[in-house]
Design an enzyme around this catalytic site. Sequence first.
Site, PDB file in Angstrom:
ATOM      1  CG  LEU A   1      -1.733   1.257   1.460  1.00  0.00           C
ATOM      2  CD1 LEU A   1      -2.642   1.564   0.279  1.00  0.00           C
ATOM      3  CD2 LEU A   1      -2.549   1.129   2.747  1.00  0.00           C
TER       4      LEU A   1
ATOM      5  CB  VAL B   1       9.125   3.591  12.638  1.00  0.00           C
ATOM      6  CG1 VAL B   1       9.706   4.060  11.320  1.00  0.00           C
ATOM      7  CG2 VAL B   1       8.681   2.141  12.565  1.00  0.00           C
TER       8      VAL B   1
ATOM      9  CE1 TYR C   1       5.433  -9.262  13.748  1.00  0.00           C
ATOM     10  CE2 TYR C   1       3.525 -10.417  12.874  1.00  0.00           C
ATOM     11  CZ  TYR C   1       4.793 -10.437  13.417  1.00  0.00           C
ATOM     12  OH  TYR C   1       5.424 -11.638  13.629  1.00  0.00           O
ATOM     13  CB  THR C   2       1.013  -7.382   7.026  1.00  0.00           C
ATOM     14  OG1 THR C   2       2.339  -7.523   6.510  1.00  0.00           O
ATOM     15  CG2 THR C   2       0.656  -5.918   7.095  1.00  0.00           C
TER      16      THR C   2
ATOM     17  CE1 TYR D   1      -2.500  -7.540  10.250  1.00  0.00           C
ATOM     18  CE2 TYR D   1      -4.613  -8.514   9.668  1.00  0.00           C
ATOM     19  CZ  TYR D   1      -3.622  -7.580   9.441  1.00  0.00           C
ATOM     20  OH  TYR D   1      -3.749  -6.682   8.406  1.00  0.00           O
TER      21      TYR D   1
HETATM   22  N1  LIG Z   1      -2.311  -6.783   2.494  1.00  0.00           N
HETATM   23  C1  LIG Z   1      -3.600  -6.977   2.819  1.00  0.00           C
HETATM   24  O1  LIG Z   1      -4.258  -7.850   2.242  1.00  0.00           O
HETATM   25  C2  LIG Z   1      -4.240  -6.144   3.892  1.00  0.00           C
HETATM   26  C3  LIG Z   1      -5.556  -6.452   4.254  1.00  0.00           C
HETATM   27  C4  LIG Z   1      -6.174  -5.696   5.240  1.00  0.00           C
HETATM   28  C5  LIG Z   1      -5.509  -4.648   5.837  1.00  0.00           C
HETATM   29  N2  LIG Z   1      -4.238  -4.374   5.483  1.00  0.00           N
HETATM   30  C6  LIG Z   1      -3.553  -3.272   6.181  1.00  0.00           C
HETATM   31  O2  LIG Z   1      -3.077  -2.349   5.237  1.00  0.00           O
HETATM   32  C7  LIG Z   1      -1.858  -1.768   5.705  1.00  0.00           C
HETATM   33  C8  LIG Z   1      -0.783  -1.921   4.656  1.00  0.00           C
HETATM   34  O3  LIG Z   1      -0.612  -3.305   4.392  1.00  0.00           O
HETATM   35  P1  LIG Z   1       0.366  -3.817   3.245  1.00  0.00           P
HETATM   36  O4  LIG Z   1      -0.252  -5.028   2.650  1.00  0.00           O
HETATM   37  O5  LIG Z   1       0.764  -2.693   2.367  1.00  0.00           O
HETATM   38  O6  LIG Z   1       1.590  -4.293   4.128  1.00  0.00           O
HETATM   39  P2  LIG Z   1       3.017  -4.796   3.647  1.00  0.00           P
HETATM   40  O7  LIG Z   1       3.123  -4.818   2.170  1.00  0.00           O
HETATM   41  O8  LIG Z   1       3.286  -6.054   4.406  1.00  0.00           O
HETATM   42  O9  LIG Z   1       3.960  -3.642   4.162  1.00  0.00           O
HETATM   43  C9  LIG Z   1       4.153  -3.466   5.526  1.00  0.00           C
HETATM   44  C10 LIG Z   1       5.094  -2.294   5.709  1.00  0.00           C
HETATM   45  O10 LIG Z   1       5.404  -2.236   7.102  1.00  0.00           O
HETATM   46  C11 LIG Z   1       6.821  -2.189   7.243  1.00  0.00           C
HETATM   47  N3  LIG Z   1       7.269  -2.797   8.470  1.00  0.00           N
HETATM   48  C12 LIG Z   1       7.007  -4.031   8.934  1.00  0.00           C
HETATM   49  N4  LIG Z   1       7.646  -4.235  10.088  1.00  0.00           N
HETATM   50  C13 LIG Z   1       8.353  -3.085  10.362  1.00  0.00           C
HETATM   51  C14 LIG Z   1       9.199  -2.659  11.415  1.00  0.00           C
HETATM   52  N5  LIG Z   1       9.476  -3.449  12.456  1.00  0.00           N
HETATM   53  N6  LIG Z   1       9.709  -1.423  11.348  1.00  0.00           N
HETATM   54  C15 LIG Z   1       9.449  -0.615  10.313  1.00  0.00           C
HETATM   55  N7  LIG Z   1       8.646  -0.944   9.284  1.00  0.00           N
HETATM   56  C16 LIG Z   1       8.106  -2.171   9.323  1.00  0.00           C
HETATM   57  C17 LIG Z   1       7.334  -2.977   6.049  1.00  0.00           C
HETATM   58  O11 LIG Z   1       8.696  -2.679   5.866  1.00  0.00           O
HETATM   59  P3  LIG Z   1       9.702  -3.782   5.238  1.00  0.00           P
HETATM   60  O12 LIG Z   1       9.375  -3.840   3.787  1.00  0.00           O
HETATM   61  O13 LIG Z   1      11.032  -3.216   5.542  1.00  0.00           O
HETATM   62  O14 LIG Z   1       9.398  -5.077   5.930  1.00  0.00           O
HETATM   63  C18 LIG Z   1       6.419  -2.462   4.954  1.00  0.00           C
HETATM   64  O15 LIG Z   1       6.847  -1.206   4.483  1.00  0.00           O
HETATM   65  C19 LIG Z   1      -1.548  -2.462   7.045  1.00  0.00           C
HETATM   66  O16 LIG Z   1      -2.035  -1.661   8.085  1.00  0.00           O
HETATM   67  C20 LIG Z   1      -2.360  -3.741   6.973  1.00  0.00           C
HETATM   68  O17 LIG Z   1      -2.701  -4.207   8.255  1.00  0.00           O
HETATM   69  C21 LIG Z   1      -3.570  -5.089   4.524  1.00  0.00           C
END
Ligand SMILES: NC(=O)c1ccc[n+]([C@@H]2O[C@H](COP(=O)([O-])OP(=O)(O)OC[C@H]3O[C@@H](n4cnc5c(N)ncnc54)[C@H](OP(=O)(O)O)[C@@H]3O)[C@@H](O)[C@H]2O)c1
Length: 295
Positions: free
Chosen positions: A14, A39, A63-64, A128
């Site tokens: 995202l 962060v 934390y996904t 989660y």
């Molecule tokens: N993907 C889905 O299907 C889905 C569904 C429902 C809701 N959401 C929500 O949408 C939002 C975005 O999801 P997304 O799918 O884009 O997630 P994502 O692709 O897994 O990206 C997560 C981000 O968080 C960062 N991150 C993880 N652990 C970290 C840490 N310890 N310190 C700093 N950064 C950290 C990651 O950095 P690195 O790349 O360095 O690990 C990455 O930039 C989240 O709030 C998620 O809960 C997602």
Amino acid sequence: MAKALILGGATGLLGQALVHVLMARGWQVETLGRQDGNVLDFSFLQSRLHAANADVVFNAVGYTAVDAAEDDSPSARELNRALPDALAHILRGLGNGHLVHYSTDFVFSGHGETPLTEEDEAHPQSVYGSTKLEGEQAVLRVLPERSSVLRTAWLFGPGRKNFVDTIVAACEKRDAINVVYDQVGSPTYSMDLAQWSVALAEKQATGLWHAVNSGQASWCELACESITLAAASCRVVPIDSAQWPQKAHRPTFSVLDNSKLSAFLGKKPRPWPQALRDYIYSDYLPTHRKDKDLH
Ligand SMILES: NC(=O)c1ccc[n+]([C@@H]2O[C@H](COP(=O)([O-])OP(=O)(O)OC[C@H]3O[C@@H](n4cnc5c(N)ncnc54)[C@H](OP(=O)(O)O)[C@@H]3O)[C@@H](O)[C@H]2O)c1
């Protein structure tokens, strides 16, 4: 020119979509992630937010890893609850800046049969889901007049491996794949979610929003549609959740009702198959599929 700070903008699924959409709309964009520092060190976070002086902070860090969270609830809680809580407190202290934060359909138990509205009660069944619910509640409690929380689901899009990529890649190696049919949700295109996010941010809309593409699907239906659009040839074998045991409990039915967002936008978000077509046919295609003549 409006200025955005995007946590997770350099690497997240995202986050990268937000960078793309905001830049296309002429925003000044800065990203913040673990490549810049910790962060979760809140004095570091405060100094970065202070220096950025952004009109809008988008928090796309989370934390996904849904199953891993079951064994590591402290880390999940830090990222999904403590971080958004800190962001809201810091922005409240700064006295300006809007916070856009993201949550999930996994806050719901998933035992119902009708699409879930923002008014429906959340009953998370996983670490989660619980930590995401705590995060959204913290944001709305600490910064109610300058925050929006967007619950989304089943994201696909460019920049980071997702379910659609996994299915298409699996089809290149195998003749048949097993996919779960008894979990139904709201597949959503990260680029569309980024567009709605910016529309809400530009109007400084507050509160809770269900932000998903229209329609619903099982994982099986999403896989079949992906395979068809990618012109891959592979048989999908429907299996039930019991045949695909996972550490974390998943909702059986977690389709989100996007009526509130539709009313705000003045139109319904497009159906997920149309968005999926854009993703699979678009310039964002991962190289392994770019070679194929999809058009
Ligand atoms: N993907 C889905 O299907 C889905 C569904 C429902 C809701 N959401 C929500 O949408 C939002 C975005 O999801 P997304 O799918 O884009 O997630 P994502 O692709 O897994 O990206 C997560 C981000 O968080 C960062 N991150 C993880 N652990 C970290 C840490 N310890 N310190 C700093 N950064 C950290 C990651 O950095 P690195 O790349 O360095 O690990 C990455 O930039 C989240 O709030 C998620 O809960 C997602």
